[in-house]
Design a protein around this motif. Structure first.
Motif, short mmCIF file in Angstrom:
data_model
loop_
_atom_site.label_atom_id
_atom_site.label_comp_id
_atom_site.label_asym_id
_atom_site.label_seq_id
_atom_site.Cartn_x
_atom_site.Cartn_y
_atom_site.Cartn_z
N THR A 1 0.83 -1.20 0.00
CA THR A 1 0.00 0.00 0.00
C THR A 1 0.87 1.25 0.00
OG1 THR A 1 -1.66 -1.20 1.27
CG2 THR A 1 -1.88 1.18 1.19
N ALA A 2 0.58 2.15 -0.94
CA ALA A 2 1.38 3.37 -1.08
C ALA A 2 0.55 4.48 -1.68
CB ALA A 2 2.60 3.11 -1.96
N LEU A 3 0.99 5.70 -1.48
CA LEU A 3 0.44 6.86 -2.18
C LEU A 3 1.45 7.27 -3.24
CD1 LEU A 3 -1.13 8.94 0.70
CD2 LEU A 3 -2.31 8.29 -1.40
N THR B 1 -6.63 11.05 -4.70
CA THR B 1 -7.58 11.44 -5.74
C THR B 1 -8.14 10.25 -6.50
OG1 THR B 1 -5.79 11.75 -7.34
CG2 THR B 1 -6.45 13.68 -6.04
N GLY B 2 -7.57 9.07 -6.28
CA GLY B 2 -8.02 7.86 -6.95
C GLY B 2 -7.29 6.67 -6.36
N VAL B 3 -7.70 5.48 -6.78
CA VAL B 3 -7.15 4.22 -6.28
C VAL B 3 -6.68 3.40 -7.47
CG1 VAL B 3 -7.62 2.12 -4.95
CG2 VAL B 3 -8.72 4.29 -4.31
N LEU B 4 -5.54 2.75 -7.33
CA LEU B 4 -5.00 1.89 -8.38
C LEU B 4 -4.84 0.48 -7.80
CD1 LEU B 4 -3.73 1.73 -11.27
CD2 LEU B 4 -1.52 2.16 -10.18
N VAL B 5 -5.51 -0.50 -8.42
CA VAL B 5 -5.52 -1.87 -7.91
C VAL B 5 -4.87 -2.80 -8.93
CG1 VAL B 5 -6.99 -3.80 -7.22
CG2 VAL B 5 -7.59 -1.48 -6.52
N THR B 6 -3.91 -3.59 -8.47
CA THR B 6 -3.23 -4.53 -9.36
C THR B 6 -3.91 -5.89 -9.39
OG1 THR B 6 -1.71 -5.30 -7.62
CG2 THR B 6 -1.02 -3.40 -8.96
N HIS B 7 -4.52 -6.30 -8.28
CA HIS B 7 -5.29 -7.55 -8.22
C HIS B 7 -6.09 -7.56 -6.93
CE1 HIS B 7 -1.56 -8.45 -6.09
NE2 HIS B 7 -2.05 -9.59 -5.63
N GLU B 8 -6.98 -8.54 -6.81
CA GLU B 8 -7.99 -8.50 -5.74
C GLU B 8 -7.60 -9.24 -4.46
OE1 GLU B 8 -12.36 -8.44 -6.52
OE2 GLU B 8 -11.72 -9.37 -8.39
N HIS B 9 -6.41 -9.71 -4.31
CA HIS B 9 -6.06 -10.39 -3.07
C HIS B 9 -6.24 -9.45 -1.88
CE1 HIS B 9 -3.40 -13.62 -5.20
NE2 HIS B 9 -4.68 -13.75 -5.46
N PRO B 10 -6.63 -9.97 -0.71
CA PRO B 10 -6.98 -9.08 0.40
C PRO B 10 -5.82 -8.27 0.96
CG PRO B 10 -7.05 -11.38 1.08
CD PRO B 10 -6.92 -11.38 -0.41
N HIS C 1 -4.05 -6.57 -0.96
CA HIS C 1 -3.97 -5.48 -1.93
C HIS C 1 -5.29 -4.72 -2.05
CE1 HIS C 1 0.01 -6.52 -3.78
NE2 HIS C 1 -0.25 -7.60 -3.07
N LEU C 2 -6.34 -5.31 -1.59
CA LEU C 2 -7.65 -4.64 -1.51
C LEU C 2 -8.48 -5.43 -0.51
CD1 LEU C 2 -9.56 -2.41 -2.67
CD2 LEU C 2 -10.42 -4.17 -4.23
N ASP C 3 -8.58 -4.91 0.70
CA ASP C 3 -9.29 -5.64 1.75
C ASP C 3 -10.66 -5.00 2.03
OD1 ASP C 3 -8.60 -3.34 3.15
OD2 ASP C 3 -7.40 -4.35 4.66
N GLY C 4 -11.41 -5.62 2.94
CA GLY C 4 -12.73 -5.11 3.24
C GLY C 4 -12.72 -3.70 3.79
N ALA C 5 -11.74 -3.40 4.63
CA ALA C 5 -11.64 -2.03 5.17
C ALA C 5 -11.41 -1.02 4.06
CB ALA C 5 -10.51 -1.97 6.20
N ALA C 6 -10.59 -1.39 3.07
CA ALA C 6 -10.33 -0.49 1.94
C ALA C 6 -11.58 -0.31 1.09
CB ALA C 6 -9.18 -1.03 1.09
N LEU C 7 -12.32 -1.39 0.86
CA LEU C 7 -13.56 -1.28 0.09
C LEU C 7 -14.52 -0.30 0.75
CD1 LEU C 7 -14.23 -4.99 -0.92
CD2 LEU C 7 -13.85 -3.08 -2.49
N ARG C 8 -14.68 -0.42 2.05
CA ARG C 8 -15.59 0.49 2.75
C ARG C 8 -15.09 1.93 2.67
NH1 ARG C 8 -15.46 -4.11 6.04
NH2 ARG C 8 -13.89 -3.23 7.45
N TRP C 9 -13.79 2.10 2.81
CA TRP C 9 -13.20 3.44 2.76
C TRP C 9 -13.39 4.07 1.38
CZ3 TRP C 9 -9.38 5.92 0.02
CH2 TRP C 9 -8.84 7.08 0.60
N ILE C 10 -13.16 3.29 0.32
CA ILE C 10 -13.29 3.81 -1.05
C ILE C 10 -14.74 4.16 -1.35
CG2 ILE C 10 -13.05 3.23 -3.49
CD1 ILE C 10 -10.75 1.30 -2.59
N ARG C 11 -15.66 3.26 -0.98
CA ARG C 11 -17.09 3.54 -1.25
C ARG C 11 -17.54 4.80 -0.53
NH1 ARG C 11 -18.13 -2.01 0.53
NH2 ARG C 11 -17.95 -3.45 -1.24
#
Length: 281
Positions: free
Chosen positions: A10-12, A62-71, A73-83
């Motif tokens: 995870t990085a900015l 300003t946006g999110v970049l996802v390389t793949h769906e493993h948790p 790299h994109l977990d439930g907390a991140a999904l809630r935060w992005i939504r």
């Protein structure tokens, strides 16, 4: 270009006007299952919390970049935060439909995305049957006209596609995972330390190594990695950032860059369907 390492992958990433949150794993320490399936060392993940200043840094994305769906790299907390923030999510074609079903505003990554030269570079997340089970992964080459070019390999082992991208695109900065992840069966699913040495030697510019000391199946430590790089005489071209550390990179010249390779890229199929069901997000 600025690269603020938060934790694991995870990085900015600041490129021109964009401030992209890359592969967000935002869960509290110890709130996810261990990833080590066999052998000793299984512990709840993540092993460490996000840096104390992470919420303030995340608010600048300003946006999110996802390389793949493993948790990791994109977990439930991140999904809630992005939504909650309605941020656009940039992803490859192979992940786009699955991420849209999770309620995200998905934009497909292709050449010209984000106002820059882009190439989607498929990666192998392991070898043999385990690589198939781990599912499709996309690395990204991003070349903003006013910034250094960067190649995010994503989770990968040293395969021909990675070396071809390094040789062909000549990125100013390569960002690669260095945890040598091993779930206890099927071998390593990330670059081994020996493979990292090969990658660093091959890279034309700087190399940033992440994916360290945050997950139970990643045994490589920063100290051991730095010692190996010193022994190989490669420490001068490598950054191994601590959690929360920000790195700055400037474009060295205005010489023309290699053009990205155009093409449809990988498409979702049975492999993607299976891995999406096991992603846990």
């Amino acid at each position: 270009m600025k690269y603020r390492h938060l934790r694991n992958a995870t990085a900015l990433l600041t490129l021109g006007e964009h401030r992209l949150l890359v592969d967000p794993m935002l869960a509290d320490a110890g709130s996810m299952p261990g990833f080590k399936l066999l052998g000793p060392g299984r512990r709840p993940n993540p092993l460490v919390p996000l840096p104390a200043d992470a919420p303030a840094w995340l608010d600048t994305a300003t946006g999110v970049l996802v390389t793949h769906e493993h948790p990791d790299h994109l977990d439930g907390a991140a999904l809630r935060w992005i939504r909650a923030r309605g941020l656009p999510v940039w992803a490859s074609h192979v992940d786009a439909a699955s991420l849209r079903r999770k309620g995200l505003d998905v934009r497909e990554v292709h050449d010209g995305s984000l106002g820059m030269d882009v190439e989607v570079i498929p990666a192998r997340h392991g070898r043999g049957w385990l690589a198939w089970m781990m599912g499709p992964v996309s690395g990204y080459y991003l070349a903003h006209p006013d910034e250094p070019s960067v190649y995010l390999t994503s989770d990968a082992v040293l395969a021909d596609a990675v070396l071809d991208a390094v040789d062909r695109l000549r990125p100013d900065v390569v960002v690669a995972p260095a945890g040598a992840a091993d779930m206890g069966a099927g071998g390593k699913i990330l670059f081994s330390v020996d493979e990292l040495v090969t990658l660093v030697r091959r890279a034309p510019g700087r190399v940033v190594l992440n994916h360290l000391e945050a997950l139970d199946h990643c045994p490589t430590t920063r100290a051991d990695l730095r010692e190996r790089l010193r022994a190989e005489g490669l420490q001068a071209k490598v950054d191994v950032p601590e959690d929360g550390e920000e790195l700055h990179f400037a474009r060295a010249d205005a010489q023309p860059r290699p053009r990205p390779r155009l093409g449809p890229g990988p498409r979702p199929g049975l492999q993607k369907w299976i891995t999406a069901r096991f992603a846990g997000t």
